[in-house]
Design an enzyme around this catalytic site. Structure first.
Site, short mmCIF file in Angstrom:
data_model
loop_
_atom_site.label_atom_id
_atom_site.label_comp_id
_atom_site.label_asym_id
_atom_site.label_seq_id
_atom_site.Cartn_x
_atom_site.Cartn_y
_atom_site.Cartn_z
N TYR A 83 -5.33 5.22 -7.62
CA TYR A 83 -5.56 5.15 -6.09
C TYR A 83 -7.01 4.76 -5.98
CZ TYR A 83 -6.25 5.92 -1.22
OH TYR A 83 -6.69 5.80 0.27
N TYR A 143 0.78 -1.26 -0.12
CA TYR A 143 -0.03 0.11 0.21
C TYR A 143 0.90 1.10 -0.10
CZ TYR A 143 -4.47 2.45 1.30
OH TYR A 143 -5.49 3.17 1.10
#
Length: 388
Positions: A340, A290
């Site tokens: 994203y 991430y």
């Protein structure tokens, strides 16, 4: 290789990715519906075959999703808290539901739509309260501004250089260059990185992830039925969650221990995941970490044992996370360069790598680590593999 896998991802679906707000006039429910239907079709199933849903805390309306998809027999619908930190935890929910025999086909769902309210200004979007008033006083209106404090502390403690942050960004650009779904495909030089405007010292514009809209979904079924589906199964070797008061509300909170403050909060979930799967960092072929901010890639490499605490900067600067490096990281370009969607694109990349269909295929990839974001607890992570 640890326990025998009980469940597998057999369907993957996604909408196009849109720059923030440009997915309108579609609603976020429309995006979710399109991703779910695509995932179900990819699995060779019908929507009536879905009997379970798994989410993470990002404001989804379960009733509306069930209604709009026309689901008729949902007996399990659960959510992991922790915002982006709970992303990999969805796979844990699905794995538990399948392995206990509770369900047959669980759909894991994630989406973002930044119309009106930007995720990058999340702290400023919350009403002032006794637990967050410090951010208002200090002028920390977004996650990046808060994370900059930890990044600067990592530099102070260990001598980490901005050149290491730059390498994370440049590696993501190099991976995104060949990926049509990516927003930032132009190669980036060190000089261009250093000349970029500083947004939250020591982090410049390129250290911040993209702000995009989109939805992704994955169908999870029992491992012993997975080979009956059209696509190569991607088995859930293990998924883990862990919460600790040392991390609390993540880098939004300044009550961490000194050790936690220079981490991405993943040490304990990493320990739990490796114990559960019987694996070590040496067993991981691809790491989908991430990466909403570049320093967190360095901290996660340390948390998950790819290098020692404080050595993440030199490790990255050595080229270790490039596609031909010791541990390829985010071969799709990640949040920094592709899109994203709160970590969901990382699961998609892991699935494609283990199916052998990735744009930037890592040769011989059999295992993939997927991490949830360093958000409020619980932290989550999963290891996927190509064999049961």
């Amino acid at each position: 290789m640890g326990r025998k896998a009980q469940s597998a991802i057999v369907g993957s679906g996604a909408t196009p990715y849109y720059f923030r707000g440009e997915s309108a006039p579609q609603t976020v429910l429309e995006l979710i519906d399109k991703a779910v239907l695509a995932a179900v079709a990819d699995a060779g199933l019908h929507i009536d075959d879905v009997d379970g849903l798994a989410f993470f805390a990002f404001g989804f309306d379960t009733g509306m999703i069930i209604e709009q998809l026309g689901l008729k027999n949902v007996t399990f619908a659960h959510c992991v808290s922790a915002f982006g930190g709970g992303m990999a935890g969805m796979l844990d929910l699905a794995d538990m539901a399948i392995s206990t025999g509770r369900l047959r086909n669980v759909v894991c769902i994630g989406a973002t739509q930044q119309v009106g309210r930007r995720v990058g200004q999340a702290l400023g979007n919350f009403a002032a309260s006794p637990d967050n008033i410090f951010h208002r006083i200090a002028g920390l209106n977004g996650p990046g501004q808060a994370l900059a404090l930890s990044a600067r502390r990592h530099m102070h403690e260990f001598g980490t250089r901005r050149e290491a942050f730059a390498e994370v960004v440049m590696a993501s650009r190099a991976a995104a260059a060949t990926r049509e779904t990516a927003f930032r495909r132009k190669p980036l030089s060190m000089d261009e990185y250093m000349a970029a405007p500083m947004l939250a010292d020591p982090m410049c514009k390129f250290d911040f992830c993209l702000e995009t809209d989109g939805a992704l979904a994955f169908v999870v079924t029992a491992a012993d039925r997975a080979r009956d589906r059209p696509q190569p199964p991607v088995y859930i070797a293990g998924a883990a969650q862990h919460g600790s008061c040392d991390w609390g509300r993540a880098f939004f909170w300044l009550g961490q221990t000194p050790e936690a403050f220079v981490s991405a909060g993943g040490v304990k979930v990493a320990e739990r995941l490796y114990q559960l799967t019987g694996m070590t960092p040496a067993d991981i072929d691809v790491a989908c970490l991430y990466d909403h901010f570049s320093p967190l890639v360095i901290m996660q490499l340390e948390d998950f044992g790819f290098c020692a605490r404080g050595e993440g900067g030199p490790f990255v600067e050595s080229g270790a996370i490039r596609l031909d490096g010791a541990i390829p990281v985010n071969p799709h370009g990640g949040h920094l360069s592709e899109a994203y969607v709160v970590g969901m694109t990382h699961i998609r990349e892991a699935v494609e790598q283990l199916r052998g269909t990735a744009v930037n295929q890592v040769q011989g990839a059999r295992t993939a680590l997927v991490t949830g974001g360093p958000a409020p607890t619980p932290m989550t992570a999963a290891i996927l593999r190509s064999e049961p």
